[in-house]
Structure formats: structure tokens, C-alpha cells
Design a protein around this motif. Structure first.
Motif, PDB file in Angstrom:
ATOM      1  N   ARG A   8      13.752 -65.859  46.440  1.00  0.00           N
ATOM      2  CA  ARG A   8      14.270 -64.956  45.431  1.00  0.00           C
ATOM      3  C   ARG A   8      13.723 -63.546  45.718  1.00  0.00           C
ATOM      4  O   ARG A   8      12.618 -63.204  45.288  1.00  0.00           O
ATOM      5  CB  ARG A   8      13.839 -65.393  44.030  1.00  0.00           C
ATOM      6  N   PRO A   9      14.467 -62.721  46.465  1.00  0.00           N
ATOM      7  CA  PRO A   9      13.980 -61.397  46.823  1.00  0.00           C
ATOM      8  C   PRO A   9      13.663 -60.570  45.583  1.00  0.00           C
ATOM      9  O   PRO A   9      14.401 -60.587  44.596  1.00  0.00           O
ATOM     10  CB  PRO A   9      15.152 -60.795  47.614  1.00  0.00           C
ATOM     11  N   ARG A  10      12.589 -59.835  45.655  1.00  0.00           N
ATOM     12  CA  ARG A  10      12.177 -58.974  44.554  1.00  0.00           C
ATOM     13  C   ARG A  10      12.085 -57.551  45.107  1.00  0.00           C
ATOM     14  O   ARG A  10      11.028 -57.120  45.568  1.00  0.00           O
ATOM     15  CB  ARG A  10      10.824 -59.438  43.994  1.00  0.00           C
ATOM     16  N   ARG A  11      13.207 -56.857  45.104  1.00  0.00           N
ATOM     17  CA  ARG A  11      13.248 -55.520  45.682  1.00  0.00           C
ATOM     18  C   ARG A  11      12.683 -54.522  44.686  1.00  0.00           C
ATOM     19  O   ARG A  11      13.247 -54.292  43.625  1.00  0.00           O
ATOM     20  CB  ARG A  11      14.680 -55.143  46.073  1.00  0.00           C
ATOM     21  N   ARG A  12      11.576 -53.933  45.008  1.00  0.00           N
ATOM     22  CA  ARG A  12      10.941 -52.928  44.156  1.00  0.00           C
ATOM     23  C   ARG A  12       9.977 -52.126  45.004  1.00  0.00           C
ATOM     24  O   ARG A  12       9.626 -52.516  46.112  1.00  0.00           O
ATOM     25  CB  ARG A  12      10.179 -53.590  43.001  1.00  0.00           C
ATOM     26  N   ARG A  13       9.560 -50.996  44.479  1.00  0.00           N
ATOM     27  CA  ARG A  13       8.602 -50.176  45.199  1.00  0.00           C
ATOM     28  C   ARG A  13       7.227 -50.821  45.121  1.00  0.00           C
ATOM     29  O   ARG A  13       6.812 -51.308  44.087  1.00  0.00           O
ATOM     30  CB  ARG A  13       8.552 -48.765  44.592  1.00  0.00           C
ATOM     31  N   ARG A  14       6.529 -50.803  46.221  1.00  0.00           N
ATOM     32  CA  ARG A  14       5.180 -51.357  46.260  1.00  0.00           C
ATOM     33  C   ARG A  14       4.364 -50.576  47.279  1.00  0.00           C
ATOM     34  O   ARG A  14       4.905 -50.036  48.242  1.00  0.00           O
ATOM     35  CB  ARG A  14       5.204 -52.855  46.642  1.00  0.00           C
ATOM     36  N   THR A  15       3.057 -50.534  47.054  1.00  0.00           N
ATOM     37  CA  THR A  15       2.178 -49.858  47.990  1.00  0.00           C
ATOM     38  C   THR A  15       2.029 -50.725  49.237  1.00  0.00           C
ATOM     39  O   THR A  15       2.309 -51.930  49.209  1.00  0.00           O
ATOM     40  CB  THR A  15       0.794 -49.623  47.372  1.00  0.00           C
ATOM     41  N   PRO A  16       1.570 -50.137  50.372  1.00  0.00           N
ATOM     42  CA  PRO A  16       1.344 -50.953  51.565  1.00  0.00           C
ATOM     43  C   PRO A  16       0.405 -52.126  51.304  1.00  0.00           C
ATOM     44  O   PRO A  16       0.629 -53.233  51.806  1.00  0.00           O
ATOM     45  CB  PRO A  16       0.744 -49.948  52.556  1.00  0.00           C
ATOM     46  N   ALA A  17      -0.649 -51.896  50.514  1.00  0.00           N
ATOM     47  CA  ALA A  17      -1.598 -52.974  50.213  1.00  0.00           C
ATOM     48  C   ALA A  17      -0.921 -54.080  49.414  1.00  0.00           C
ATOM     49  O   ALA A  17      -1.147 -55.273  49.659  1.00  0.00           O
ATOM     50  CB  ALA A  17      -2.797 -52.432  49.445  1.00  0.00           C
ATOM     51  N   GLU A  18      -0.067 -53.686  48.453  1.00  0.00           N
ATOM     52  CA  GLU A  18       0.655 -54.691  47.662  1.00  0.00           C
ATOM     53  C   GLU A  18       1.624 -55.472  48.528  1.00  0.00           C
ATOM     54  O   GLU A  18       1.762 -56.694  48.376  1.00  0.00           O
ATOM     55  CB  GLU A  18       1.414 -54.004  46.525  1.00  0.00           C
ATOM     56  N   LEU A  24       1.361 -62.103  52.432  1.00  0.00           N
ATOM     57  CA  LEU A  24       0.421 -63.175  52.764  1.00  0.00           C
ATOM     58  C   LEU A  24       0.504 -64.321  51.759  1.00  0.00           C
ATOM     59  O   LEU A  24       0.362 -65.490  52.123  1.00  0.00           O
ATOM     60  CB  LEU A  24      -1.003 -62.625  52.820  1.00  0.00           C
ATOM     61  N   THR A  25       0.753 -63.998  50.494  1.00  0.00           N
ATOM     62  CA  THR A  25       0.920 -65.038  49.477  1.00  0.00           C
ATOM     63  C   THR A  25       2.131 -65.910  49.800  1.00  0.00           C
ATOM     64  O   THR A  25       2.065 -67.151  49.748  1.00  0.00           O
ATOM     65  CB  THR A  25       1.093 -64.416  48.082  1.00  0.00           C
ATOM     66  N   GLU A  26       3.250 -65.270  50.144  1.00  0.00           N
ATOM     67  CA  GLU A  26       4.457 -66.027  50.467  1.00  0.00           C
ATOM     68  C   GLU A  26       4.310 -66.762  51.794  1.00  0.00           C
ATOM     69  O   GLU A  26       4.830 -67.879  51.964  1.00  0.00           O
ATOM     70  CB  GLU A  26       5.670 -65.100  50.502  1.00  0.00           C
ATOM     71  N   ALA A  27       3.599 -66.142  52.756  1.00  0.00           N
ATOM     72  CA  ALA A  27       3.373 -66.815  54.038  1.00  0.00           C
ATOM     73  C   ALA A  27       2.561 -68.086  53.834  1.00  0.00           C
ATOM     74  O   ALA A  27       2.817 -69.113  54.483  1.00  0.00           O
ATOM     75  CB  ALA A  27       2.652 -65.868  55.003  1.00  0.00           C
ATOM     76  N   ARG A  28       1.599 -68.050  52.931  1.00  0.00           N
ATOM     77  CA  ARG A  28       0.808 -69.252  52.636  1.00  0.00           C
ATOM     78  C   ARG A  28       1.693 -70.340  52.035  1.00  0.00           C
ATOM     79  O   ARG A  28       1.574 -71.509  52.397  1.00  0.00           O
ATOM     80  CB  ARG A  28      -0.338 -68.919  51.675  1.00  0.00           C
ATOM     81  N   THR A  29       2.563 -69.947  51.121  1.00  0.00           N
ATOM     82  CA  THR A  29       3.486 -70.905  50.514  1.00  0.00           C
ATOM     83  C   THR A  29       4.355 -71.559  51.583  1.00  0.00           C
ATOM     84  O   THR A  29       4.570 -72.779  51.579  1.00  0.00           O
ATOM     85  CB  THR A  29       4.382 -70.212  49.470  1.00  0.00           C
TER      86      THR A  29
END
Length: 207
Positions: A8-18, A24-29
Motif C-alpha cells: 500500500r504505497p504511502r506517497r508523502r513528503r519525508r526527510t531522508p532519515a525518515e 528498512l522497516t518494510e525491508a525487514r517485513t
């Protein structure tokens, strides 16, 4: 339905750190649900709603993403082992409490699969933080179940090896193997806890 199709793509602005943290959270999943081959730039990009090129910007390559994931999960594994060390220093239960602490450290966050992935990759340098945490675990077990007598370090190391190998096997294949043998969920832990005192006694004599 593919993993990408379920994302479920979540297109929004995010900082590089975010962006890195979410990737990494999704890669772990993906690793836990589909194994190392599922951890691709396109799959992770689809899950967090960014482009393939955007992830390349953050990680350089699929190998860079996988290396960052290893580092993140190893940090969590080392932290889990350190938590186990603190529990062993403060809790009264032993030796089952010792076994439970180590088993939980290896099962938390997919640590068993992570260890298998790292070993198969051939780059054991990722495990350096775990080596330090395991050394602290040896000291904690020595204090916890040494019964006032200083057991040889080799004996304690052998005990940690015994517990960790069993915990690793439980994390990888425990549930289906237990089903095959009609064993309870805690069967592996209970067997190790029952064998541990005799194992230590034997090794302390021969060390």
C-alpha cells in the motif's frame, strides 16, 4: 497475489532519515515473509510509495539496502541479548530463565533468519556487535548459575553455544518440527533448561 501487489504505497513528503527508516522497516517485513530474495529495491519502493531511483539515492544499490538492513537487525539482536544480560543480572529464576532470555533474543525481530542470511552471505563482519553482546552474556550466565564457584570460561562458553544453537534452530525450523513430533511450544526451552546444569557440571570437570 505478489508482495508488491499487496503493498500500500504511502506517497508523502519525508526527510531522508525518515525514508531510510521506513525502507528498512518494510525491508525487514519482506525478509521475514519472503526471505532474502524478497528484499529488492522495487519491492521496498512499492511498499513505501517512492521510486526505484529514490531508493538507489538512499542506499546506492540492492546490496546497499540489504547491508543496511543487516546492520539494523544486528543492532536489534545485540540489544535483545543485552536485555537478556540485564534480566539475568536481576531476575531470580534459573536455569530456565537463562534459556528463555537467550531464546527470546534470537527470536525477536527475526534474528534467527537474519543470522542464517548473514552466514550464507559470507560476510561475518556484520556479527561483530553480536560477538560483544555474547561475551557479556557469558559473564552474566557465569554469575547467574555458577553457584558461587568460578566455572572455567570454556565451560560457560560451551553452555552459551549449546543454548544459542538450540535457540537458532528453534527460530528457523522449530514450529513445523515441533508439529511433526507433537511437542508443546516450550518443549525446546524446557529440554535445554533440564540439560543445562548437568552440561555445565560435566564441562567444568573436563575443562
Amino acid at each position: 497475489m505478489s508482495i508488491e501487489a499487496q503493498a500500500r504505497p504511502r506517497r508523502r513528503r519525508r526527510t531522508p532519515a525518515e525514508a531510510r527508516r521506513e525502507a528498512l522497516t518494510e525491508a525487514r517485513t519482506l525478509l521475514l515473509s519472503g526471505g532474502p530474495d524478497a528484499v529488492t529495491l522495487s519491492a521496498v519502493a512499492g511498499r513505501i510509495g517512492v521510486t526505484h531511483a529514490n531508493l538507489i539515492h538512499h542506499f546506492g544499490s540492492a546490496g546497499g539496502l540489504q547491508s543496511a538492513l543487516m546492520g539494523s537487525m544486528v543492532h536489534d539482536l545485540a540489544s535483545a541479548i543485552q536485555d537478556a544480560v540485564e534480566r539475568l543480572r536481576t531476575d531470580d529464576g534459573a536455569p530456565l530463565e537463562v534459556v528463555n532470555a537467550v531464546f527470546e533474543a534470537f527470536s525477536a525481530g527475526g534474528a534467527g533468519r537474519l543470522a542464517a542470511w548473514i552466514v550464507l552471505s559470507g560476510d561475518l563482519s556484520h556479527l561483530e556487535p553480536v560477538r560483544i553482546a555474547v561475551q557479556d552474556l557469558v559473564k552474566a550466565i557465569d554469575t547467574k548459575i555458577g553457584n558461587g564457584d568460578r566455572l572455567p570460561p570454556k565451560a560457560i562458553g560451551a553452555a552459551v553455544l549449546f543454548i544459542a544453537l538450540t535457540a537458532f534452530g528453534e527460530a528457523l525450523i522449530g514450529p513445523p518440527l515441533r508439529d511433526m513430533l507433537d511437542q508443546d511450544e516450550d518443549a525446546s526451552r524446557n529440554v535445554v533448561a533440564q540439560l543445562l546444569p548437568g552440561f555445565l557440571a560435566k564441562n567444568s570437570v573436563s575443562s
